[in-house]
Design a protein around this motif. Structure first.
Motif, mmCIF file in Angstrom:
data_model
loop_
_atom_site.group_PDB
_atom_site.id
_atom_site.type_symbol
_atom_site.label_atom_id
_atom_site.label_comp_id
_atom_site.label_asym_id
_atom_site.label_seq_id
_atom_site.Cartn_x
_atom_site.Cartn_y
_atom_site.Cartn_z
ATOM 1 N N ALA A 219 0.799 -1.227 0.000
ATOM 2 C CA ALA A 219 0.000 0.000 0.000
ATOM 3 C C ALA A 219 0.833 1.279 0.000
ATOM 4 C CB ALA A 219 -0.935 0.011 1.203
ATOM 5 N N ASP A 220 2.022 1.263 0.594
ATOM 6 C CA ASP A 220 2.788 2.500 0.779
ATOM 7 C C ASP A 220 4.206 2.395 0.241
ATOM 8 O OD1 ASP A 220 0.878 4.101 2.430
ATOM 9 O OD2 ASP A 220 1.084 2.360 3.746
ATOM 10 N N THR A 221 4.654 3.510 -0.349
ATOM 11 C CA THR A 221 6.028 3.637 -0.829
ATOM 12 C C THR A 221 6.552 4.999 -0.420
ATOM 13 O OG1 THR A 221 5.465 2.311 -2.776
ATOM 14 C CG2 THR A 221 7.518 3.529 -2.872
ATOM 15 N N PHE A 222 7.803 5.040 0.070
ATOM 16 C CA PHE A 222 8.442 6.302 0.421
ATOM 17 C C PHE A 222 9.886 6.254 -0.065
ATOM 18 C CE2 PHE A 222 10.842 8.978 3.482
ATOM 19 C CZ PHE A 222 10.299 10.208 3.102
ATOM 20 N N LYS A 223 10.285 7.279 -0.862
ATOM 21 C CA LYS A 223 11.615 7.336 -1.454
ATOM 22 C C LYS A 223 12.270 8.680 -1.154
ATOM 23 C CE LYS A 223 10.248 4.914 -5.706
ATOM 24 N NZ LYS A 223 10.257 5.078 -7.174
ATOM 25 N N GLY A 224 13.592 8.684 -1.142
ATOM 26 C CA GLY A 224 14.369 9.912 -1.039
ATOM 27 C C GLY A 224 15.454 9.916 -2.105
#
Length: 167
Positions: free
Chosen positions: A60-65
């Protein structure tokens, strides 16, 4: 428009490629094109290459930098074309309910190394919903900020409501 005056007239296009190289790490390259009539930007091309890392990657969730370096080529009304080294700091969050229904929040800071006053940041919030078998409706809110824009009549903060289609 506001009070019969044009309130916004800008275009933006992003061409981007990514390639994973180890686990959650990846490299990217991108070309960003911008045009903003009211800010007197005839064109701004920002070419960037960098590295990124996916910190959260669930169904459900993706977080990138991301961090990158590149160059910005810009032409403004009545001014010479300029070319400056630039940087890139990007954060990207996505929540999916289904493949077609999702919310994204993207933040990008683009420091202009040659003229830091022209450094810009953008926050985009978007909601995608299916509307045709091959297209999604996209409703968004975009905030653009320039530290110190050239010209007394150019605002440093733009707030835009956007509606569009993705295919």
């Amino acid at each position: 428009s506001r009070d019969g005056e044009e309130a916004a007239n800008n275009w933006k296009a992003l061409f981007r490629g990514e390639r994973a190289f180890s686990g959650r790490n990846y490299v990217f390259g991108q070309v960003l094109y911008e045009r903003d009539v009211l800010a007197q930007i005839v064109y701004r091309w920002t070419l960037t290459a960098g590295v990124g890392r996916t910190f959260i990657d669930t169904r459900a969730d993706t977080f990138k930098g991301e961090l990158g370096v590149g160059a910005t080529i810009e032409k403004r009304n009545n001014l010479e074309q300029t070319g400056d080294p630039s940087g890139w700091l990007g954060l990207d969050y996505e929540h999916k309910w289904t493949d077609d229904r999702r919310f994204t929040a993207t933040y990008a800071f683009r420091p202009n190394v040659g003229d830091f006053d022209l450094s810009a940041s953008t926050l985009e919030l978007k909601y995608f919903a299916p509307c045709f078998s091959c297209a999604n409706l996209v409703v968004g809110l975009r905030l653009d900020h320039v530290i110190d824009p050239p010209g007394e009549d150019v605002e440093s903060l733009d707030l835009l409501f956007t509606v569009g289609l993705t295919f």
